[in-house]
Design a protein around this motif. Structure first.
Motif, PDB file in Angstrom:
ATOM      1  N   THR A  10      37.204  -3.514  66.761  1.00 62.11           N
ATOM      2  CA  THR A  10      38.236  -3.954  67.701  1.00 62.11           C
ATOM      3  C   THR A  10      37.968  -3.269  69.034  1.00 62.11           C
ATOM      4  O   THR A  10      37.232  -2.274  69.088  1.00 62.11           O
ATOM      5  N   PRO A  11      38.564  -3.731  70.111  1.00 59.19           N
ATOM      6  CA  PRO A  11      38.358  -3.083  71.416  1.00 59.19           C
ATOM      7  C   PRO A  11      38.706  -1.592  71.388  1.00 59.19           C
ATOM      8  O   PRO A  11      38.004  -0.777  71.984  1.00 59.19           O
ATOM      9  N   ASP A  12      39.765  -1.207  70.667  1.00 60.40           N
ATOM     10  CA  ASP A  12      40.128   0.213  70.592  1.00 60.40           C
ATOM     11  C   ASP A  12      39.075   1.004  69.816  1.00 60.40           C
ATOM     12  O   ASP A  12      38.710   2.128  70.203  1.00 60.40           O
ATOM     13  N   GLN A  13      38.577   0.411  68.735  1.00 53.61           N
ATOM     14  CA  GLN A  13      37.529   1.078  67.956  1.00 53.61           C
ATOM     15  C   GLN A  13      36.235   1.186  68.780  1.00 53.61           C
ATOM     16  O   GLN A  13      35.534   2.190  68.716  1.00 53.61           O
ATOM     17  N   GLN A  14      35.936   0.156  69.542  1.00 51.38           N
ATOM     18  CA  GLN A  14      34.751   0.168  70.404  1.00 51.38           C
ATOM     19  C   GLN A  14      34.866   1.290  71.440  1.00 51.38           C
ATOM     20  O   GLN A  14      33.905   2.011  71.685  1.00 51.38           O
ATOM     21  N   GLU A  26      36.589   4.039  71.113  1.00 48.60           N
ATOM     22  CA  GLU A  26      36.442   5.315  70.406  1.00 48.60           C
ATOM     23  C   GLU A  26      34.973   5.603  70.104  1.00 48.60           C
ATOM     24  O   GLU A  26      34.503   6.730  70.269  1.00 48.60           O
ATOM     25  N   ALA A  27      34.219   4.593  69.673  1.00 54.13           N
ATOM     26  CA  ALA A  27      32.787   4.765  69.414  1.00 54.13           C
ATOM     27  C   ALA A  27      32.067   5.153  70.704  1.00 54.13           C
ATOM     28  O   ALA A  27      31.211   6.050  70.714  1.00 54.13           O
ATOM     29  N   ASP A  28      32.429   4.535  71.801  1.00 51.74           N
ATOM     30  CA  ASP A  28      31.832   4.844  73.098  1.00 51.74           C
ATOM     31  C   ASP A  28      32.188   6.271  73.528  1.00 51.74           C
ATOM     32  O   ASP A  28      31.345   7.018  74.020  1.00 51.74           O
ATOM     33  N   ARG A  29      33.463   6.663  73.320  1.00 49.69           N
ATOM     34  CA  ARG A  29      33.906   8.025  73.663  1.00 49.69           C
ATOM     35  C   ARG A  29      33.139   9.064  72.857  1.00 49.69           C
ATOM     36  O   ARG A  29      32.690  10.081  73.383  1.00 49.69           O
ATOM     37  N   LEU A  30      32.944   8.810  71.551  1.00 44.45           N
ATOM     38  CA  LEU A  30      32.208   9.745  70.700  1.00 44.45           C
ATOM     39  C   LEU A  30      30.747   9.866  71.138  1.00 44.45           C
ATOM     40  O   LEU A  30      30.173  10.963  71.158  1.00 44.45           O
TER      41      LEU A  30
END
Length: 187
Positions: free
Chosen positions: A151-155, A157-161
Protein backbone atom coordinates in the motif's frame (compact mmCIF):
# COMPACT_ATOMS: atom_id res chain seq x y z
CA UNK A 1 93.92 -27.23 9.57
CA UNK A 2 95.33 -30.49 8.15
CA UNK A 3 98.03 -30.32 10.89
CA UNK A 4 95.35 -30.48 13.58
CA UNK A 5 93.09 -33.11 12.03
CA UNK A 6 93.93 -36.48 10.54
CA UNK A 7 93.71 -36.40 6.74
CA UNK A 8 90.43 -37.43 5.19
CA UNK A 9 91.38 -38.96 1.84
CA UNK A 10 88.60 -38.89 -0.77
CA UNK A 11 88.36 -39.51 -4.48
CA UNK A 12 87.24 -36.98 -7.09
CA UNK A 13 83.54 -37.94 -6.99
CA UNK A 14 83.44 -37.86 -3.20
CA UNK A 15 85.15 -34.47 -3.12
CA UNK A 16 82.63 -33.08 -5.62
CA UNK A 17 79.72 -34.33 -3.47
CA UNK A 18 81.28 -33.00 -0.26
CA UNK A 19 81.85 -29.56 -1.78
CA UNK A 20 78.49 -29.69 -3.59
CA UNK A 21 80.07 -29.00 -6.96
CA UNK A 22 80.31 -30.90 -10.25
CA UNK A 23 83.20 -33.10 -11.36
CA UNK A 24 84.16 -30.54 -14.06
CA UNK A 25 84.42 -27.93 -11.28
CA UNK A 26 86.90 -30.21 -9.51
CA UNK A 27 88.90 -30.39 -12.78
CA UNK A 28 88.94 -26.58 -12.88
CA UNK A 29 90.04 -26.46 -9.25
CA UNK A 30 92.90 -28.85 -10.03
CA UNK A 31 94.05 -26.62 -12.88
CA UNK A 32 93.81 -23.62 -10.48
CA UNK A 33 96.23 -25.34 -8.06
CA UNK A 34 93.98 -27.41 -5.82
CA UNK A 35 96.19 -29.70 -3.70
CA UNK A 36 96.14 -33.32 -4.90
CA UNK A 37 97.26 -36.02 -2.46
CA UNK A 38 97.95 -38.65 -5.11
CA UNK A 39 97.17 -39.94 -8.57
CA UNK A 40 95.72 -38.17 -11.50
CA UNK A 41 97.77 -39.72 -14.28
CA UNK A 42 97.89 -42.89 -16.36
CA UNK A 43 94.66 -44.36 -15.05
CA UNK A 44 95.50 -43.68 -11.40
CA UNK A 45 92.49 -41.97 -9.76
CA UNK A 46 92.89 -38.67 -7.96
CA UNK A 47 93.03 -38.65 -4.18
CA UNK A 48 92.50 -35.54 -2.13
CA UNK A 49 92.89 -34.62 1.52
CA UNK A 50 89.50 -33.01 2.06
CA UNK A 51 90.74 -30.67 4.82
CA UNK A 52 93.66 -29.39 2.75
CA UNK A 53 91.32 -28.81 -0.22
CA UNK A 54 88.82 -26.98 1.97
CA UNK A 55 91.53 -24.73 3.40
CA UNK A 56 92.94 -24.08 -0.09
CA UNK A 57 89.47 -23.23 -1.41
CA UNK A 58 88.71 -20.84 1.47
CA UNK A 59 92.04 -19.07 0.96
CA UNK A 60 91.50 -18.90 -2.81
CA UNK A 61 87.99 -17.46 -2.37
CA UNK A 62 89.27 -14.86 0.13
CA UNK A 63 92.09 -13.92 -2.26
CA UNK A 64 89.62 -13.56 -5.15
CA UNK A 65 87.31 -11.38 -3.05
CA UNK A 66 90.25 -9.16 -2.10
CA UNK A 67 91.33 -8.92 -5.75
CA UNK A 68 87.81 -7.96 -6.77
CA UNK A 69 87.66 -5.30 -4.05
CA UNK A 70 90.98 -3.86 -5.25
CA UNK A 71 89.68 -3.93 -8.84
CA UNK A 72 86.50 -2.05 -7.85
CA UNK A 73 88.60 0.56 -6.01
CA UNK A 74 90.70 1.07 -9.14
CA UNK A 75 87.55 1.40 -11.28
CA UNK A 76 86.12 3.97 -8.86
CA UNK A 77 89.41 5.91 -8.88
CA UNK A 78 89.42 5.90 -12.69
CA UNK A 79 85.84 7.15 -12.79
CA UNK A 80 86.62 9.87 -10.28
CA UNK A 81 89.64 10.93 -12.33
CA UNK A 82 87.67 11.00 -15.59
CA UNK A 83 84.57 12.75 -14.26
CA UNK A 84 85.94 15.20 -11.73
CA UNK A 85 85.38 13.18 -8.59
CA UNK A 86 81.90 11.97 -9.46
CA UNK A 87 81.11 8.30 -9.57
CA UNK A 88 78.76 7.34 -12.36
CA UNK A 89 77.34 4.33 -10.60
CA UNK A 90 77.28 2.73 -7.16
CA UNK A 91 79.74 -0.02 -6.29
CA UNK A 92 78.08 -2.47 -8.62
CA UNK A 93 74.90 -3.88 -10.04
CA UNK A 94 74.26 -5.69 -6.75
CA UNK A 95 74.02 -2.35 -4.95
CA UNK A 96 71.58 -1.06 -7.56
CA UNK A 97 69.43 -4.17 -7.14
CA UNK A 98 69.50 -3.81 -3.35
CA UNK A 99 68.48 -0.15 -3.59
CA UNK A 100 65.65 -0.88 -6.01
CA UNK A 101 64.43 -3.80 -3.91
CA UNK A 102 64.45 -1.62 -0.78
CA UNK A 103 62.45 1.07 -2.61
CA UNK A 104 60.00 -1.54 -3.92
CA UNK A 105 59.45 -2.92 -0.42
CA UNK A 106 58.99 0.60 0.98
CA UNK A 107 56.29 1.26 -1.63
CA UNK A 108 54.53 -2.01 -0.79
CA UNK A 109 54.58 -1.21 2.93
CA UNK A 110 53.35 2.33 2.25
CA UNK A 111 50.47 1.01 0.16
CA UNK A 112 49.58 -1.47 2.89
CA UNK A 113 49.49 1.42 5.36
CA UNK A 114 47.41 3.43 2.86
CA UNK A 115 50.01 6.18 2.92
CA UNK A 116 50.16 6.50 -0.85
CA UNK A 117 46.45 6.91 -1.54
CA UNK A 118 45.51 10.56 -1.86
CA UNK A 119 42.73 11.70 0.44
CA UNK A 120 40.74 13.06 -2.52
CA UNK A 121 40.98 9.68 -4.24
CA UNK A 122 39.60 7.94 -1.15
CA UNK A 123 36.81 10.52 -0.86
CA UNK A 124 35.92 10.06 -4.55
CA UNK A 125 35.97 6.27 -4.21
CA UNK A 126 33.67 6.44 -1.18
CA UNK A 127 31.32 8.80 -3.03
CA UNK A 128 31.18 6.51 -6.07
CA UNK A 129 30.64 3.41 -3.93
CA UNK A 130 28.01 5.11 -1.81
CA UNK A 131 26.22 6.31 -4.95
CA UNK A 132 25.98 2.76 -6.28
CA UNK A 133 24.78 1.39 -2.94
CA UNK A 134 22.25 4.22 -2.59
CA UNK A 135 20.88 3.51 -6.06
CA UNK A 136 20.44 -0.19 -5.32
CA UNK A 137 18.98 0.22 -1.84
CA UNK A 138 16.43 2.80 -2.98
CA UNK A 139 15.64 0.56 -5.93
CA UNK A 140 14.94 -2.34 -3.57
CA UNK A 141 12.26 -0.35 -1.76
CA UNK A 142 10.57 0.52 -5.06
CA UNK A 143 10.85 -3.06 -6.37
CA UNK A 144 9.54 -4.47 -3.13
CA UNK A 145 6.54 -2.13 -3.30
CA UNK A 146 5.75 -3.20 -6.86
CA UNK A 147 6.36 -6.94 -6.44
CA UNK A 148 4.69 -7.30 -3.06
CA UNK A 149 1.83 -4.96 -3.88
CA UNK A 150 2.49 -2.66 -0.91
CA UNK A 151 0.00 0.00 0.00
CA UNK A 152 1.20 3.61 -0.29
CA UNK A 153 1.81 3.72 3.49
CA UNK A 154 3.78 0.47 3.38
CA UNK A 155 5.76 1.78 0.39
CA UNK A 156 6.61 4.95 2.36
CA UNK A 157 7.77 2.81 5.32
CA UNK A 158 9.95 0.63 3.05
CA UNK A 159 11.44 3.79 1.54
CA UNK A 160 12.02 5.29 5.02
CA UNK A 161 13.80 2.11 6.18
CA UNK A 162 16.01 2.09 3.07
CA UNK A 163 16.96 5.73 3.62
CA UNK A 164 17.58 5.08 7.32
CA UNK A 165 19.92 2.22 6.38
CA UNK A 166 21.81 4.53 4.00
CA UNK A 167 22.26 7.16 6.73
CA UNK A 168 23.58 4.45 9.08
CA UNK A 169 25.99 3.20 6.40
CA UNK A 170 27.15 6.76 5.76
CA UNK A 171 27.91 7.13 9.47
CA UNK A 172 30.15 4.04 9.37
CA UNK A 173 32.81 5.95 7.42
CA UNK A 174 35.04 6.87 10.36
CA UNK A 175 36.63 10.03 8.99
CA UNK A 176 33.90 12.66 8.46
CA UNK A 177 36.10 14.39 5.87
CA UNK A 178 35.88 11.26 3.71
CA UNK A 179 32.11 10.93 3.86
CA UNK A 180 30.34 11.87 0.64
CA UNK A 181 27.83 14.71 0.90
CA UNK A 182 24.51 13.52 2.29
CA UNK A 183 21.59 15.63 1.22
CA UNK A 184 17.86 14.99 1.05
CA UNK A 185 18.19 14.95 -2.74
CA UNK A 186 20.88 12.27 -2.48
CA UNK A 187 18.65 10.19 -0.30
Amino acid sequence: MSDEVAPLIVNKGELARMLRVSAPTIDTMISDGCPVAAGGSNGVPYEFDFYRVRTWREERDARRAEEEQTRQQRINAAQAEMFGGQQLAPQGIGDIRETLEAERLAIIVSKQKSELIARDDVRNDYAAMFGVVRQHVLGWATSLGRLAGLTPDQQKEADRLARSMLVAMHGQIKDPALRPPLTDDAL
